[in-house]
Design a protein around this motif. Structure first.
Motif, short mmCIF file in Angstrom:
data_model
loop_
_atom_site.label_atom_id
_atom_site.label_comp_id
_atom_site.label_asym_id
_atom_site.label_seq_id
_atom_site.Cartn_x
_atom_site.Cartn_y
_atom_site.Cartn_z
N ILE A 108 -57.39 -65.62 49.46
CA ILE A 108 -56.62 -66.82 49.08
C ILE A 108 -57.14 -67.31 48.02
O ILE A 108 -58.64 -67.20 47.75
CB ILE A 108 -57.18 -68.09 50.11
N GLU A 109 -56.45 -67.46 47.19
CA GLU A 109 -56.98 -67.78 45.44
C GLU A 109 -56.73 -69.47 45.49
O GLU A 109 -55.62 -70.00 45.06
CB GLU A 109 -56.21 -67.23 44.48
N TRP A 110 -57.82 -70.12 45.37
CA TRP A 110 -57.43 -71.83 45.38
C TRP A 110 -56.96 -71.98 44.26
O TRP A 110 -57.73 -71.96 43.12
CB TRP A 110 -58.81 -72.45 46.00
N THR A 111 -56.03 -72.94 44.15
CA THR A 111 -55.47 -73.68 43.11
C THR A 111 -56.17 -74.97 43.09
O THR A 111 -56.67 -75.64 43.82
CB THR A 111 -53.75 -74.08 42.96
N ALA A 112 -56.10 -75.83 41.78
CA ALA A 112 -56.60 -76.91 41.59
C ALA A 112 -55.97 -78.10 42.57
O ALA A 112 -56.63 -79.08 43.21
CB ALA A 112 -56.66 -77.48 40.17
N GLU A 113 -54.69 -77.83 42.93
CA GLU A 113 -54.24 -78.84 43.52
C GLU A 113 -54.42 -78.54 45.34
O GLU A 113 -54.78 -79.55 45.79
CB GLU A 113 -52.40 -78.41 43.75
N MET A 114 -54.80 -77.21 45.48
CA MET A 114 -55.14 -76.86 46.98
C MET A 114 -56.57 -77.41 46.92
O MET A 114 -56.88 -77.92 48.31
CB MET A 114 -55.27 -75.42 47.16
N ARG A 115 -57.44 -77.25 46.01
CA ARG A 115 -58.99 -77.88 46.21
C ARG A 115 -58.74 -79.51 46.35
O ARG A 115 -59.44 -80.21 47.12
CB ARG A 115 -59.75 -77.62 45.29
N GLU A 116 -57.92 -80.28 45.67
CA GLU A 116 -57.65 -81.69 45.64
C GLU A 116 -57.24 -82.25 47.13
O GLU A 116 -57.90 -83.16 47.61
CB GLU A 116 -56.88 -82.19 44.64
N ARG A 119 -59.97 -81.65 49.50
CA ARG A 119 -61.11 -82.74 49.35
C ARG A 119 -60.71 -83.75 50.02
O ARG A 119 -61.29 -84.63 50.72
CB ARG A 119 -61.37 -82.90 47.73
N ILE A 120 -59.51 -84.40 49.89
CA ILE A 120 -58.92 -85.73 50.39
C ILE A 120 -59.02 -85.43 52.16
O ILE A 120 -59.32 -86.41 52.62
CB ILE A 120 -57.51 -85.86 49.83
N ARG A 121 -58.63 -84.31 52.39
CA ARG A 121 -58.64 -84.24 53.90
C ARG A 121 -59.92 -84.36 54.56
O ARG A 121 -60.03 -84.81 55.60
CB ARG A 121 -58.06 -82.81 54.23
N SER A 122 -60.92 -83.79 53.86
CA SER A 122 -62.20 -83.50 54.37
C SER A 122 -63.18 -85.05 54.09
O SER A 122 -64.18 -85.34 54.67
CB SER A 122 -63.04 -82.57 53.63
N THR A 123 -62.71 -85.84 53.08
CA THR A 123 -63.22 -87.20 52.83
C THR A 123 -63.40 -87.97 54.28
O THR A 123 -62.38 -88.33 54.66
CB THR A 123 -62.56 -87.89 51.81
#
Length: 251
Positions: A108-116, A119-123
């Motif tokens: 998997i190559e994470w994009t900036a949108e995937m990382r964001e 982050r929101i899901r794990s907050t």
């Protein structure tokens, strides 16, 4: 004698026994049955992916793993998985693989949108803690070579300007105003008493004691707060409002 490294592996497909529709394609250098058991264990641990969510949803039902291909060369194993995933998706199989396959870190190559989004899901999500025998790494240790590699990689990572809190003081520091509760203090103290103290039963070597002595030589070392008050206030004719001994003497 060191174990021989695998030279190849297999491609497998996972499906419900009640239907001949693959929902996941994977590769492994172990047996397909062993890999399925590992997948089920990860699903029970609570990992959130479409594939593991489906395994949990069908817990208790018969789940089969089929051997699809045997690859003799480890270098070709990743490409074989890519080809199988591409072929089955073309045929309309609703695969739950997050990636297109391959030997990379999950492919998997994470994009900036995937990382964001992650982050929101794990907050605010409460983590899953598994202790003792419930932890999949229980009773195991990392190899000395791996520990040395991590040590070298992390050395200086949070030192100086690389530290996210470097140069932050007072109200600018994220820990400003935070006070540990009395219960937490007592629990921490209890953990570090006796054998829980990392220095329990240990004695500094003569060389270390000599270094400590040399560093402290000539430095004022008051034996008590009262002694410090006498040395730094009374003897110098200083009266400090924050010092209770100064207040007592003036009274």
């Amino acid at each position: 004698m060191a174990a021989e490294r695998p030279t190849g592996g297999v491609i497998y497909g996972i499906r419900l026994r009640s239907e001949f529709v693959y929902r996941y394609i994977g590769l492994t250098t172990k047996s397909a049955e062993t890999r399925l058991r590992q997948h089920l264990q990860v699903a029970r641990s609570g990992r959130k992916t479409p594939f593991y969510d489906r395994l949990r949803a069908h817990e208790g039902e018969a789940i089969d793993v089929d051997l699809l291909d045997c690859i003799e060369d480890l270098g070709e194993l990743g490409q074989a998985e890519i080809d199988w995933i591409k072929s089955l998706r073309r045929q309309g199989f609703p695969l739950l693989n997050l990636s297109e396959g391959g030997l990379g870190p999950m492919g998997i190559e994470w994009t900036a949108e995937m990382r964001e989004a992650a982050r929101i899901r794990s907050t605010g999500r409460k983590g899953i803690s598994r202790y003792a025998a419930d932890n999949p790494f229980y009773g195991r240790t990392h190899a000395a070579e791996q520990r040395a590699k991590w040590s070298k990689m992390r050395k200086g990572q949070n030192a100086g300007p690389a530290n996210p809190n470097f140069g932050k003081f007072g109200i600018d520091h994220p820990g400003f105003g935070r006070v540990m509760s009395q219960e937490a203090r007592e629990a921490l103290a209890e953990q570090r008493r006796g054998a829980g103290n990392p220095n329990y039963g240990r004695r500094a070597s003569d060389a270390t004691r000599a270094k400590m002595s040399a560093v402290r030589k000539g430095r004022p070392m008051p034996s008590s707060k009262r002694n410090a008050h006498t040395r730094h206030h009374t003897n110098r004719g200083i009266k400090k409002e924050g010092c209770r001994y100064c207040m007592e003497d003036s009274g």
